[in-house]
Design a protein around this motif. Structure first.
Motif, short mmCIF file in Angstrom:
data_model
loop_
_atom_site.label_atom_id
_atom_site.label_comp_id
_atom_site.label_asym_id
_atom_site.label_seq_id
_atom_site.Cartn_x
_atom_site.Cartn_y
_atom_site.Cartn_z
N ASP A 191 -3.11 -9.55 -1.54
CA ASP A 191 -2.79 -8.47 -0.61
C ASP A 191 -4.32 -8.22 -0.15
O ASP A 191 -5.25 -7.86 -0.43
CB ASP A 191 -3.30 -7.52 -1.63
CG ASP A 191 -1.52 -7.37 -2.33
OD1 ASP A 191 -1.24 -7.36 -1.55
OD2 ASP A 191 -1.42 -6.71 -3.46
N ILE A 222 0.94 -3.13 -1.80
CA ILE A 222 0.30 -2.70 -0.96
C ILE A 222 2.26 -3.00 -0.11
O ILE A 222 2.43 -2.68 1.11
CB ILE A 222 -0.84 -3.36 0.30
CG1 ILE A 222 -0.13 -5.10 0.47
CG2 ILE A 222 -1.64 -3.37 -0.65
CD1 ILE A 222 -0.82 -5.31 1.76
N LEU A 231 -5.89 3.80 5.47
CA LEU A 231 -6.60 3.37 3.87
C LEU A 231 -8.25 3.77 3.74
O LEU A 231 -8.88 3.42 4.75
CB LEU A 231 -5.88 1.34 4.20
CG LEU A 231 -6.39 0.90 3.05
CD1 LEU A 231 -5.37 1.64 1.95
CD2 LEU A 231 -6.10 0.12 3.35
N VAL A 233 -10.20 1.95 2.17
CA VAL A 233 -11.50 1.36 1.03
C VAL A 233 -12.46 1.43 0.48
O VAL A 233 -13.21 2.42 0.98
CB VAL A 233 -11.74 0.44 2.16
CG1 VAL A 233 -11.98 -1.42 1.20
CG2 VAL A 233 -10.33 -0.49 2.72
N VAL A 277 -7.06 -6.39 -1.23
CA VAL A 277 -6.86 -5.23 -1.71
C VAL A 277 -6.55 -5.63 -3.74
O VAL A 277 -5.76 -6.62 -3.63
CB VAL A 277 -5.32 -4.47 -1.32
CG1 VAL A 277 -5.28 -3.52 -2.49
CG2 VAL A 277 -5.86 -3.73 0.04
N PHE A 280 -4.78 -0.93 -5.88
CA PHE A 280 -4.55 0.39 -4.99
C PHE A 280 -3.76 1.41 -5.51
O PHE A 280 -3.47 1.41 -6.98
CB PHE A 280 -3.30 -0.57 -4.16
CG PHE A 280 -2.48 0.19 -2.86
CD1 PHE A 280 -3.40 0.12 -1.95
CD2 PHE A 280 -1.57 0.70 -2.87
CE1 PHE A 280 -2.35 1.16 -0.68
CE2 PHE A 280 -0.55 1.38 -2.09
CZ PHE A 280 -1.13 1.50 -1.00
N ALA A 291 -8.07 1.62 -1.23
CA ALA A 291 -7.55 0.24 -2.12
C ALA A 291 -9.45 0.31 -2.82
O ALA A 291 -10.44 0.88 -2.31
CB ALA A 291 -7.54 -0.68 -0.46
N THR A 294 -12.61 -3.56 -3.82
CA THR A 294 -12.43 -4.40 -2.41
C THR A 294 -13.34 -5.72 -3.06
O THR A 294 -14.78 -5.05 -2.69
CB THR A 294 -11.97 -3.91 -0.98
OG1 THR A 294 -10.76 -3.11 -1.68
CG2 THR A 294 -12.68 -4.34 -0.13
#
Length: 391
Positions: A191, A222, A231, A233, A277, A280, A291, A294
Motif C-alpha cells: 500500500d 487503502i 490524507l 500521514v 501506508v 490506515f 495513514a 509510515t
C-alpha cells in the motif's frame, strides 16, 4: 460529465463553492453544462498514420460566478478543447516518434521484451504495454537496491512481474510504444499513496492530496481512497526518506535536502511524495483519512506551471509558482536542467524549446521537477527538472 467533483486550492479572497479562502478543498461537487469540440486540419495519405493530440484548457473550462461564490464548469466556452498534430512543434523527439508518455506507474507484467504496467483501478488510467529496445534506460529504484546492475537491453534484469514500477514510453508513428526508461519502485506491491503536500502540522505529521496510489496485492488497506482525496500521514519513529531521481542528474548539494532526512522539517508545501501506508484509518464524516506508522517517504515529481525570467541554460529562474506552494507570486526560484542528447540517461526532456535558453518570459512554462528546497528556502537550485514544456 455526470456529477463531477474537483479538488482545488482556493486562492481568492472569497469562500468559493464552500471552500474557505487560502484552503485546499478535496472532492468538491460541481455542476457541468455545455458541449465542446476540437478541430484540427492536417494532410495524410490513405495508407499513412497520423498522431493527433487533444488539449483540455482548464482556464477556459472553469470560471468564477459573478457573485464570486461559485465555480462554473462550461464546456461550451471558447477554446475549451483544441487539437494539434503530433509531434508538437519544437519537440526534441526523433524521427518516427510522436509523443513521450512519462512516469506511468503501476504493477509490472513481463512478456520479454514487452512490459505491461497496470495502474490501480482507482486511478482510471488503465495500462500501457511497451517494448524494450537496446536503448532502453534501466534505472535503479529510489533505495538503490533494485536494478542496481542490470544488463543493457534486457529489461528482465531490471524489473520483474508483480513489482511496482515507473515507465516512460515513446508513442511511435506506427502506433506502437517503446520503453525509453523504466525503474522498479517496490520489490513487492504494498500500500503506497502518492500526493501533493498541502499542510505540515508537526515534525511527524503532514497532509497530502492524493494523486496516485498502488494498493497491496492482497488485503489492501487503502481500497476506499480516491484520486483527489485528502490524507493525513503520521510518520513512524525514524522513517526513511528517499528521492526518486529516475536517473536524472541532481546536484549532490541539494539531494540531501530530502534524502537521508527523517521528519517533516525536510518537507515543503507543493512537494509530491509517496508514502508507505502501514496502517490506515478511513475517512468518516468530516474526519480526514489517515495513514499511520509510515516508515518510508519518497520525494517524487511536482507538476506545475510558472513564469520564466531571463532565459538561460542549464539553469533558469522562475516566479509565480502556484499559491499552494505557500510563497508570494514574486518569490524567485532556480530551476536546474541537465543538457545532453535527448532521451539518454540523466538528461532533461524539453518540449517546444531546444533547451532552457529558448524559453520566452512572456509565456508560462510547465515543469515536472523534484522540489529539493532547504529549511531556509534558499536552495540553489530549488527545482531539478525532468521535463520543461513551453508552447
Amino acid at each position: 460529465f455526470s456529477n463531477p467533483v474537483l479538488t482545488f486550492f482556493n486562492d481568492t479572497a472569497n469562500t468559493l463553492q464552500g471552500c474557505p479562502p487560502a484552503s485546499g478543498c478535496p472532492q468538491v461537487s460541481l455542476s457541468a453544462f455545455g458541449t465542446s469540440q476540437a478541430n484540427v486540419t492536417f494532410s495524410v495519405s490513405s495508407t499513412a498514420a497520423a498522431g493527433v493530440g487533444i488539449d483540455l484548457n482548464l482556464s477556459n473550462l472553469l470560471s468564477i460566478s459573478s457573485s464570486g461564490a461559485s465555480l462554473v464548469v462550461n464546456f461550451a466556452s471558447t477554446n475549451v478543447l483544441s487539437a494539434f498534430t503530433l509531434p508538437r512543434a519544437g519537440s526534441n523527439l526523433s524521427s518516427g516518434q510522436l509523443d513521450l508518455i512519462e512516469d506511468f506507474t503501476g504493477v509490472v507484467s513481463i512478456n520479454n521484451p514487452a512490459v505491461t504496467i497496470t495502474s490501480a483501478t482507482a486511478t482510471t488510467r488503465g495500462s500501457l504495454t511497451a517494448t524494450a529496445t537496446a536503448n532502453t534506460i534501466l534505472n535503479a529504484d529510489p533505495s538503490g537496491t533494485l536494478c542496481a546492475n542490470p544488463t543493457p537491453g534486457q529489461v528482465a534484469t531490471c524489473v520483474s512481474s508483480n513489482q511496482a514500477a515507473s515507465m516512460d514510453v515513446i508513442l511511435k508513428s506506427d502506433g506502437t510504444l517503446s520503453i525509453q526508461e523504466i525503474e522498479p519502485l517496490l520489490a513487492t506491491v504494498q500500500d503506497t499513496v502518492e500526493g501533493s503536500v498541502v499542510s505540515i502540522s508537526t515534525p511527524s505529521q503532514f497532509m497530502m492530496i492524493v494523486t496516485d496510489l498502488i494498493p497491496a496485492a492482497q488485503n489492501t488497506l487503502i481500497g476506499s481512497l480516491k484520486i483527489g482525496d485528502a490524507l493525513v500521514v503520521n510518520l513512524a519513529a525514524n522513517p526513511t526518506f528517499f528521492v526518486d531521481t529516475k536517473g536524472l542528474s541532481v546536484l549532490p548539494g541539494v539531494l540531501n535536502n530530502f534524502a537521508t532526512q527523517n521528519n517533516t522539517t525536510a518537507m515543503h508545501l507543493g512537494q509530491s511524495v509517496a508514502a508507505h501506508v502501514a496502517a490506515f484509518t478511513a475517512a468518516t464524516g468530516s474526519t480526514t483519512a489517515s495513514a499511520n506508522n509510515t516508515d518510508t517517504v519518497t520525494l517524487r515529481w511536482s507538476r506545475f506551471t510558472a513564469t520564466p525570467q531571463t532565459p538561460s541554460s542549464p539553469a533558469f529562474n522562475i516566479v509565480g509558482v502556484p499559491s499552494y506552494f505557500g510563497f508570494t507570486p514574486s518569490s524567485m526560484f532556480v530551476v536546474q536542467t541537465a543538457t545532453g542528447t535527448p532521451g539518454t540517461l540523466g538528461v532533461t526532456n524539453f518540449d517546444g524549446v531546444i533547451d532552457a535558453s529558448g524559453l520566452s518570459n512572456t509565456r508560462p512554462v510547465a515543469l515536472r521537477a523534484l522540489f529539493l528546497e532547504n529549511t531556509t528556502n534558499s536552495a540553489n537550485p530549488a527545482f531539478t527538472a525532468a521535463k520543461v514544456r513551453q508552447h
